[in-house]
Design a protein around this motif. Structure first.
Motif, PDB file in Angstrom:
ATOM      1  N   ARG A 143      48.001  33.117  63.701  1.00 18.99           N
ATOM      2  CA  ARG A 143      47.935  31.659  63.615  1.00 18.99           C
ATOM      3  C   ARG A 143      47.296  31.216  62.306  1.00 18.99           C
TER       4      ARG A 143
ATOM      5  N   TRP B 180      47.372  32.835  59.433  1.00 18.33           N
ATOM      6  CA  TRP B 180      48.350  33.019  58.353  1.00 18.33           C
ATOM      7  C   TRP B 180      49.425  31.950  58.417  1.00 18.33           C
ATOM      8  N   ALA B 181      49.834  31.565  59.619  1.00 13.91           N
ATOM      9  CA  ALA B 181      50.833  30.510  59.744  1.00 13.91           C
ATOM     10  C   ALA B 181      50.306  29.184  59.200  1.00 13.91           C
ATOM     11  N   THR B 182      49.003  28.960  59.377  1.00 14.08           N
ATOM     12  CA  THR B 182      48.402  27.734  58.850  1.00 14.08           C
ATOM     13  C   THR B 182      48.318  27.763  57.332  1.00 14.08           C
ATOM     14  N   ARG B 183      48.031  28.942  56.775  1.00 12.53           N
ATOM     15  CA  ARG B 183      47.866  29.039  55.326  1.00 12.53           C
ATOM     16  C   ARG B 183      49.185  29.177  54.581  1.00 12.53           C
ATOM     17  N   ALA B 184      50.246  29.520  55.290  1.00  9.93           N
ATOM     18  CA  ALA B 184      51.522  29.794  54.615  1.00  9.93           C
ATOM     19  C   ALA B 184      51.995  28.645  53.736  1.00  9.93           C
ATOM     20  N   PRO B 185      51.923  27.377  54.172  1.00  4.08           N
ATOM     21  CA  PRO B 185      52.378  26.294  53.273  1.00  4.08           C
ATOM     22  C   PRO B 185      51.578  26.193  51.979  1.00  4.08           C
TER      23      PRO B 185
ATOM     24  N   LEU C 216      50.471  28.824  50.243  1.00  2.00           N
ATOM     25  CA  LEU C 216      50.661  29.993  49.384  1.00  2.00           C
ATOM     26  C   LEU C 216      51.407  29.678  48.088  1.00  2.00           C
TER      27      LEU C 216
END
Length: 311
Positions: free
Chosen positions: A24, A26-31, A33
Motif C-alpha cells: 500500500r 508503494w502504491a501511494t508513492r508510485a504517482p 516516482l
C-alpha cells in the motif's frame, strides 16, 4: 515392505489476502516516482558531476592538461585572499540584509495588523517589491535611484541644494544591500504578519485588562510568540541571499569589493575558465545552503506541530 502413500487431497484455493502495508505504501508513492526521478536527473546528477570536477585541476582552455588534485581546489578557495574576501562579503551581505529586512518587516507587519481604511491596498503595494524580477529590481535601483546624473536620490538632493554623490562608487556594498533589503522586506513582512494574526486574542485582551501597556504586550507576549517566525524568516532569507547573484552582477559587476561567492564562482567559471576551482566554490555554497535549509525545515516542522496541537 510396502510403502504407504498419503492420500492426495485437493488443496483449497488460497484465500485472497489484503495487500500488505508495504505494498500500500508503494502504491501511494508510485504517482510521485516520475517527479522524483526527474528531480534526481535535473539536480542530483549535475551536483555529483560538479563534485567530481571539483577534485580536478581543470581549465576549459586546456582540457587535455586536466589532472586529479584531490582537495587542492577547496584549499585554494579557503586560503586565497580574493576568495576569502568573497566569502566574508557573502556573510556580511547576508547578515546585513536579513537583519534590516527583519526589523523593517516587523514594523510593517505591526502596522498592517491594525485595522484602517485602505489596508488591503497598502498591503498589496508593500508586497509588490518582492514580486519584481531580481534583475529588474537591481536595474531599477541602479538607474532610477542611484544614477548620479538623473537618479531620483540626487534629484531630491539637488532640489534642496544638497551634494550629488555617486552612490555606487562611494558606497558600493551599501547600494547592493539597499536593493536587496527593498526586495526582501515584504517577504519578512508576510511571515511576521502571519505570526501576528495567529496570536490568541483572548490572551492579549486579558493582558490589557490587567493593565499592560502596548510596549509590555509587545515585549512579553508578541515577541516570544514571534520567535519561531523570526527564525523562519531569517533562515529562509539567508538561504536565498547567500546564493544571490543578480544584484551584485547588475549593480556593481562584482567590483569595488562587492564580489560575493556566487559571483566569484561565475568569474572563475566563465571568465577564468577554471572549472575545478569554480566547482569547488559552488560545492561550498551548496553545503552552506543545505546547512541553513536544514535549520529552516526544523523551524517549519515545529511551527506545524504547534498549529496542529492548537487545533
Amino acid at each position: 515392505m510396502t510403502a504407504t502413500t498419503a492420500p492426495l487431497t485437493a488443496t483449497p484455493a488460497r484465500a485472497t489476502r489484503p495487500p500488505s502495508a508495504r505494498l500500500r505504501a508503494w502504491a501511494t508513492r508510485a504517482p510521485l516516482l516520475p517527479a522524483l526521478v526527474f528531480m534526481i536527473v535535473v539536480t542530483q546528477l549535475p551536483f555529483v558531476a560538479t563534485l567530481v570536477i571539483s577534485f580536478f585541476n581543470w581549465n576549459a582552455l586546456y582540457p587535455k592538461a586536466r589532472r586529479f588534485t584531490g582537495l587542492d581546489n577547496y584549499r585554494q578557495v579557503l586560503t586565497d585572499p580574493d576568495l576569502r574576501h568573497s566569502v566574508w562579503t557573502t556573510v556580511l551581505l547576508t547578515v546585513t540584509v536579513v537583519l534590516v529586512s527583519l526589523v523593517l518587516g516587523l514594523a510593517l507587519a505591526l502596522l498592517l495588523n491594525r485595522r484602517f481604511r485602505g489596508r488591503g491596498v497598502v498591503r498589496t503595494l508593500l508586497i509588490a517589491p518582492f514580486l519584481v524580477v531580481p534583475v529588474a529590481a537591481a536595474l531599477l535601483w541602479k538607474h532610477v535611484l542611484f544614477n548620479p546624473e538623473y537618479g531620483l536620490l540626487n534629484g531630491l538632493l539637488h532640489a534642496v541644494g544638497g551634494p550629488q554623490p555617486d552612490w555606487i562608487s562611494n558606497t558600493p556594498l551599501l547600494a547592493v544591500e539597499a536593493s536587496l533589503v527593498w526586495q526582501w522586506t515584504p517577504f519578512m513582512m508576510l511571515i511576521l504578519l502571519a505570526g501576528l494574526q495567529s496570536r490568541d486574542p483572548e490572551q492579549i485582551e486579558a493582558a490589557r485588562v490587567d493593565g499592560a501597556g502596548g510596549w509590555q504586550i509587545f515585549r512579553h507576549l508578541t515577541l516570544p510568540h514571534l520567535r519561531r517566525y523570526l527564525e523562519l524568516g531569517a533562515l529562509l532569507g539567508s538561504v536565498y541571499i547567500v546564493q544571490n547573484f543578480d544584484a551584485v552582477f547588475t549593480i556593481t559587476s562584482g567590483g569595488l569589493g562587492t564580489a560575493n561567492l556566487p559571483y566569484t564562482v561565475y568569474q572563475s567559471f566563465y571568465q577564468a575558465h577554471e572549472n575545478g576551482l569554480a566547482s569547488a566554490a559552488g560545492v561550498l555554497v551548496v553545503i552552506g545552503s543545505i546547512v541553513i535549509a536544514t535549520f529552516a525545515l526544523r523551524v517549519v516542522s515545529s511551527l506545524f506541530r504547534e498549529e496542529v496541537s492548537r487545533a
